[in-house]
Design a protein around this motif. Structure first.
Motif, PDB file in Angstrom:
ATOM      1  N   VAL B 255       0.820  -1.215   0.000  1.00 23.99           N
ATOM      2  CA  VAL B 255       0.000   0.000   0.000  1.00 23.99           C
ATOM      3  C   VAL B 255       0.853   1.264   0.000  1.00 23.99           C
ATOM      4  O   VAL B 255       0.339   2.359  -0.194  1.00 23.99           O
ATOM      5  N   LYS B 323      -6.271   2.509   3.066  1.00 23.72           N
ATOM      6  CA  LYS B 323      -5.817   2.103   1.729  1.00 23.72           C
ATOM      7  C   LYS B 323      -6.125   0.618   1.491  1.00 23.72           C
ATOM      8  O   LYS B 323      -6.540   0.228   0.406  1.00 23.72           O
ATOM      9  N   ILE B 327      -8.922  -1.194  -1.125  1.00 22.59           N
ATOM     10  CA  ILE B 327      -8.642  -2.282  -2.072  1.00 22.59           C
ATOM     11  C   ILE B 327      -9.730  -3.344  -1.979  1.00 22.59           C
ATOM     12  O   ILE B 327     -10.276  -3.796  -2.994  1.00 22.59           O
ATOM     13  N   ALA B 328     -10.072  -3.722  -0.751  1.00 20.23           N
ATOM     14  CA  ALA B 328     -11.147  -4.707  -0.563  1.00 20.23           C
ATOM     15  C   ALA B 328     -12.473  -4.163  -1.086  1.00 20.23           C
ATOM     16  O   ALA B 328     -13.240  -4.884  -1.734  1.00 20.23           O
ATOM     17  N   ARG B 360     -12.442   7.988  -0.388  1.00 22.60           N
ATOM     18  CA  ARG B 360     -11.724   8.734  -1.418  1.00 22.60           C
ATOM     19  C   ARG B 360     -11.232   7.803  -2.525  1.00 22.60           C
ATOM     20  O   ARG B 360     -11.121   8.191  -3.689  1.00 22.60           O
ATOM     21  N   ARG B 361     -10.927   6.558  -2.156  1.00 22.68           N
ATOM     22  CA  ARG B 361     -10.290   5.641  -3.088  1.00 22.68           C
ATOM     23  C   ARG B 361     -11.246   4.653  -3.752  1.00 22.68           C
ATOM     24  O   ARG B 361     -10.803   3.824  -4.553  1.00 22.68           O
TER      25      ARG B 361
END
Lengths: 403, 403
Positions: B255, B323, B327-328, B360-361
């Motif tokens: 990450v 982060k 991803i998950a 945000r991601r």
């Protein structure tokens, strides 16, 4: 108090006959040619019930008897196979630079496969609806001329799709909140067949799982190699959509914090680092989407000539791609990751660096047994998966009316 | 040719009675109190069959009749509930700094819950086997004194476990290729009950899914917050182990390419950036594993006093954790991500920055509906999941002999 969600499940008996028709249809799909006795022995349904169900399915022209008989002691048994000659399932994919349409019969045999250039990134949603409806109508009339009843139409779109077939967001088409299913139904003037909309990567994963050369694999990830990069996740033999249907957005996971800007507004996303755009931005900056295929051919031509600049570029993109594949390998432990779309012609130069990176980054030795391959379905994957989704409805018991 | 893997499934009729006993047991687990007529109506089994199956299950003391009767017109029906008073399922977790043991009855009610300090990172595998066997024996004799038959023992380990219960690699225990199941069976002198070994995060995810307060959620990711960071992935209501059982290794996804070194030999892994070790390396460098719990308490104490150094540290670790959660969220679209272990006491300071980073991601707006919470099971999760795995075997038809 534990609520158990595992273990054997009794069938839902609210519509026993429809369920059993579907059970028989699926058994024949998987075991044809087979006899009524085989069906009874394997499903636990009694022989009289099986005979009645088979008669119904023959009547609907979903099954037919063959001249074959089983080679065994005793009275010879008439063997059954899928019929489906009077049916067709249609899949259409709309993407940044093309529209693909396929039709398959009940057995999944391809009847038709068309690909047309389409300026998806500049066309409005309304223009896309018109174009999809036009190609769908042409496929439907072709099928009608062949005396086939259309079982359904599914449209694949590279974006987040909700359960009603509305496109929430499709970054590379520039769409937000487009009621694609509703608009298509209108454009097709309320067709008699059902219309569905689904995510391209999900449908391609289904196609790869069913039509691809992967044998007994039950855990597979498909990665689209179009302008957009997305994934479809198959685990334990089923597409896994996640809680709200948004699984597989691997293209917007950050793989390089100092990487290039992404069309989604973030930075260093897998799509920006290892999508086809990352290659063409270097070899053909400002290329029109409609020229994509030509430009990818040009990259392949230069790679074949060992152009050092191109080889270095593809090595770097392959490594970026491997970072994404490693994320999938660590989190999902697939048996195979299938690269689709434009990754197929570029595979000979991308696979080795991507695999090296994946192996280096997997906690499980040997990438946990994950193999990295290119799709044998190429650009047809999503449309084939779309047509397969129509067949799924039939297999789940939504049988067509008698023709 | 399509091979269909979706749609309704006929039961495997090789052992109809065992399957049907399990179906009835599971129906009562989910619907108790309920009558024989309820079971027949919902499962499609005929009433005589249900009566015979219920008699068998009562005989095995898996079900019992209550004094209750159903409040309805006609003859009152005797109601059934799970019995299981003569049974216990045992779960043990061995980790870097502790061993936990739990026992539950057939209903999943906790009978016992022990936690002992244990120097997992310095102990040899042989010492761990001795310690696990010792605690298991003590639990078994307690259960025996309570006149309970032990249905099985499952041991949770933070590592890659193969299908035979051997530990392939457990980075934070320093184990490689340890035949834990085989060694334990020897240490327990071939016990009458089955012994299993499984990954801690997988088992904790199962426990969280079953015992946690998540209502109708069917897509859940559990993230362990021990010295190691791993995930258990539940999709469509089942644990998804991947092709070789190595799914969920979120702790070793990179990450931060410029992040700290990880115990696995890589750099910038989620575990190195956002594991408990990343916090204690700053507040208590060189701490012995046996002091971990105390040192985490100390961090909590300082955070409660608004110590600016600690608040900044937890904010930064929370962002790193976010982060990984992102991803998950992008790849799996879970409805909830549950933070376990030491993330529970630290949750008040980690959740907000982690959630901000996750939102945000995520490509899907609002994180695709993903909620980020701390576990209510804390350090018991893996051991509870281990015990639940024993109950799973029973629910799948491996019924105990008549007591």
């Amino acid at each position: 108090m534990i609520t158990s969600h595992n273990g054997p499940q009794p069938a839902d008996f609210t519509d026993v006959r429809a369920t059993n028709l579907a059970v028989v249809l699926r058994f024949v799909r998987e075991n044809a040619p087979c006899s009524r006795a085989d069906i009874a022995a394997s499903t636990g349904l009694n022989k009289a019930t099986v005979s009645s169900l088979v008669a119904d399915l023959i009547d609907r022209r979903l099954l037919r008897e063959t001249g074959l008989t089983e080679n065994r002691v005793g009275r010879p048994a008439t063997m059954l196979v899928l019929d489906g000659s009077p049916y067709a399932a249609i899949g259409v994919e709309v993407n940044v630079d093309y529209i693909t349409a396929v039709a398959v019969d009940l057995k999944g045999e391809e009847l038709l496969n068309w690909r047309r250039a389409f300026p998806g990134s500049t066309a409005s949603p309304g223009e896309a609806v018109t174009a999809v409806a036009a190609i769908a109508k042409r496929v439907v009339s072709r099928m009608t001329r062949e005396s086939r009843q259309v079982l359904g139409l599914t449209v694949a779109v590279p974006g987040l799709i909700d359960g009603d077939g509305a496109v929430h967001v499709a970054p590379n088409l520039g769409w937000h909140d487009v009621d694609l299913r509703g608009d298509l139904v209108k454009a097709l003037r309320d067709p008699a067949y059902p219309v569905l909309v689904d995510n391209d990567a999900n449908l391609a994963a289904v196609a790869e799982y069913r039509f691809g050369p992967h044998g007994d694999v039950s855990d597979l990830v498909y990665v689209t190699g179009e302008v957009g990069v997305g994934a479809g996740v198959v685990m334990d033999g089923r597409l896994r959509r996640g809680g709200h249907g948004y699984s597989g957005e691997i293209g917007h996971i950050e793989v390089d914090p100092s990487g290039p800007d992404c069309r989604c507004g973030r930075r260093g996303c897998l799509e920006a680092v290892a999508g086809i755009g990352a290659i063409l931005a270097r070899t053909a900056p400002g290329v029109s989407p409609i020229e994509l295929e030509h430009e990818v051919d040009e990259v392949v031509r230069r790679a074949r000539k060992d152009d050092p600049e191109i080889l270095a570029l593809l090595d770097s993109v392959g490594r970026g791609l491997g970072k994404g594949v490693a994320i999938a390998a660590n989190l999902l432990n697939p048996e195979v990751v299938v690269l689709g779309g434009y990754y197929v012609p570029l595979g000979p130069w991308l696979i080795a660096p991507a695999e090296e990176e994946m192996l280096r980054r997997s906690l499980a030795p040997g990438g946990g047994g994950c193999e990295l391959v290119v799709s044998t379905l190429a650009h047809r994957a999503a449309a084939l998966g779309a047509a397969a989704r129509v067949l799924d409805s039939v297999d789940s018991g939504r049988l067509p009316a008698r023709p």
